[in-house]
Design a protein around this motif. Structure first.
Motif, PDB file in Angstrom:
ATOM      1  N   TYR A   1      -6.902  -6.069   0.575  1.00  0.00           N
ATOM      2  CA  TYR A   1      -7.229  -6.177   1.908  1.00  0.00           C
ATOM      3  C   TYR A   1      -6.649  -8.301   1.953  1.00  0.00           C
ATOM      4  O   TYR A   1      -6.127  -8.646   3.148  1.00  0.00           O
ATOM      5  N   ARG A   2      -7.039  -8.975   0.488  1.00  0.00           N
ATOM      6  CA  ARG A   2      -6.498 -10.218   0.429  1.00  0.00           C
ATOM      7  C   ARG A   2      -5.362  -9.838   0.134  1.00  0.00           C
ATOM      8  O   ARG A   2      -4.671 -11.566   1.242  1.00  0.00           O
ATOM      9  N   ASP A   3      -4.833  -9.772   0.409  1.00  0.00           N
ATOM     10  CA  ASP A   3      -3.266  -9.594   0.185  1.00  0.00           C
ATOM     11  C   ASP A   3      -2.456  -9.975   1.241  1.00  0.00           C
ATOM     12  O   ASP A   3      -1.300 -10.302   1.308  1.00  0.00           O
ATOM     13  N   VAL A   4      -2.857  -8.563   2.464  1.00  0.00           N
ATOM     14  CA  VAL A   4      -2.387  -8.399   3.275  1.00  0.00           C
ATOM     15  C   VAL A   4      -2.981  -9.885   4.044  1.00  0.00           C
ATOM     16  O   VAL A   4      -1.780  -9.714   4.727  1.00  0.00           O
ATOM     17  N   GLU A   5      -3.651 -10.025   3.940  1.00  0.00           N
ATOM     18  CA  GLU A   5      -3.701 -11.125   4.709  1.00  0.00           C
ATOM     19  C   GLU A   5      -2.704 -13.108   4.200  1.00  0.00           C
ATOM     20  O   GLU A   5      -2.590 -13.827   5.194  1.00  0.00           O
ATOM     21  N   ALA A   6      -2.158 -12.721   3.417  1.00  0.00           N
ATOM     22  CA  ALA A   6      -1.499 -14.137   2.556  1.00  0.00           C
ATOM     23  C   ALA A   6      -0.656 -13.338   2.697  1.00  0.00           C
ATOM     24  O   ALA A   6       0.677 -14.247   3.524  1.00  0.00           O
TER      25      ALA A   6
END
Length: 330
Positions: free
Chosen positions: A36-41
């Motif tokens: 989830y955090r990587d997709v936001e990045a």
């Protein structure tokens, strides 16, 4: 590293289409929260990535979006260049395509990796087949590969080892495997394994098929090999071996020697070795000559003694004089 993981997510979605967070987490061996955090990045970096909710949801890239970024490391570039075996590619009629792909790969690499790729090509050459294998008859390989690719059945005349040796089969070829320089077709019904060089005749058909939805070629081949080795050595022999004979053992025999061997006072080793059959064991232990002694089974020991006695009689006297060749008739 996070940057490497972000690139991996981008390339996975580019190559596979829609993937869920759980699928991405499994591929990258991280938690779903990390995905989830990587997709936001990636969103923040301007990558056109969006997600759909629901049972059939997941992340995907905007249609038509492609990245030219490869992010090759030095070892990844080396591995890709070494994986392009010219022999198998030529067998499948892909030799020119492989050469073109390697040229494109080199052109896409940074200058320092391109120089290293040139050194790799000059210093490493892959030649998969063994030394004493004869050229296999691969005249039908490309037709089998075409049937695999287009999921079409084929009718073949096939030569097997047991009677009747030549049989007719209608096959659904699921995949091709190259093992030790030999091509094998994995085909239904079954599935079963067929050596491509034992196909005597082949007729393509227009009939399509669908492989079983749970069929996995790599998994099937791994299980096939395990079953083959389990059936290969179902008998055993108790033997004494000289150091010279012990040094000649390889594979399963060498592993059995290490596991069961015990050194005796004369320097020889007593061990229990696996054998494929009485005929194979007879030929193998004869090849070791006086450097080996079979203690059991009794039938194998008696057969070797009988052969040794016959050899002793044959070689007891002087060799007969060779007769001059007969002149050919005019």
């Amino acid at each position: 590293m996070k940057s490497s993981r972000l690139l991996s997510i981008l390339l996975l979605l580019q190559n596979r289409g829609r993937l869920t967070a759980a699928q991405l987490a499994a591929e990258l061996e991280v938690s779903v929260r990390t995905v989830y955090r990587d997709v936001e990045a990636l969103h923040a970096a301007g990558v056109p990535l969006y997600g759909d909710a629901g049972h059939a949801g997941g992340y995907r890239l905007l249609d038509g979006y492609r990245t030219r970024l490869t992010g090759f490391t030095s070892t990844e570039a080396d591995a890709l260049l070494l994986s392009g075996a010219p022999g198998p590619a030529a067998d499948l009629g892909l030799g020119p395509s492989l050469a073109a792909a390697q040229l494109k790969l080199r052109a896409a690499l940074p200058a320092e990796l391109r120089a290293q790729a040139t050194r790799i090509a000059a210093r490493f050459h892959l030649d998969a087949p063994g030394w004493y294998t004869e050229d296999a008859d691969l005249r039908f390989l490309r037709q089998v590969a075409d049937a695999v690719w287009h999921s079409r059945t084929i009718e073949v005349r096939y030569r097997r080892w047991k009677e009747p040796t030549d049989v007719d089969r209608r096959l659904e070829p699921y995949g091709l495997v190259l093992k030790a320089g030999r091509w094998y077709a994995v085909a239904g019904p079954g599935p079963r394994t067929y050596r491509v060089d034992q196909i005597l005749a082949l007729t393509p058909t227009a009939e399509g098929f669908q492989p079983p939805p749970d069929f996995d070629l790599a998994d099937y081949w791994q299980r096939h090999q395990a079953d083959f080795h389990a059936r290969l050595h179902q008998e055993e022999a108790t033997v004494r071996l000289s150091p010279a004979a012990a040094a000649r053992l390889t594979g399963a025999a060498a592993r059995a020697l290490a596991a069961t061997g015990s050194t005796e006072t004369d320097g020889w080793t007593r061990a229990v070795l696996p054998v494929e059959s009485a005929d194979q064991a007879h030929a193998f232990f004869l090849s070791l000559g006086a450097e080996a002694e079979v203690l059991a089974p009794a039938a194998l020991r008696a057969r070797l003694a009988e052969t040794a006695a016959a050899l002793a009689v044959r070689y007891a006297g002087p060799a007969p004089e060779a007769e001059p060749p007969t002149a050919a008739a005019p």
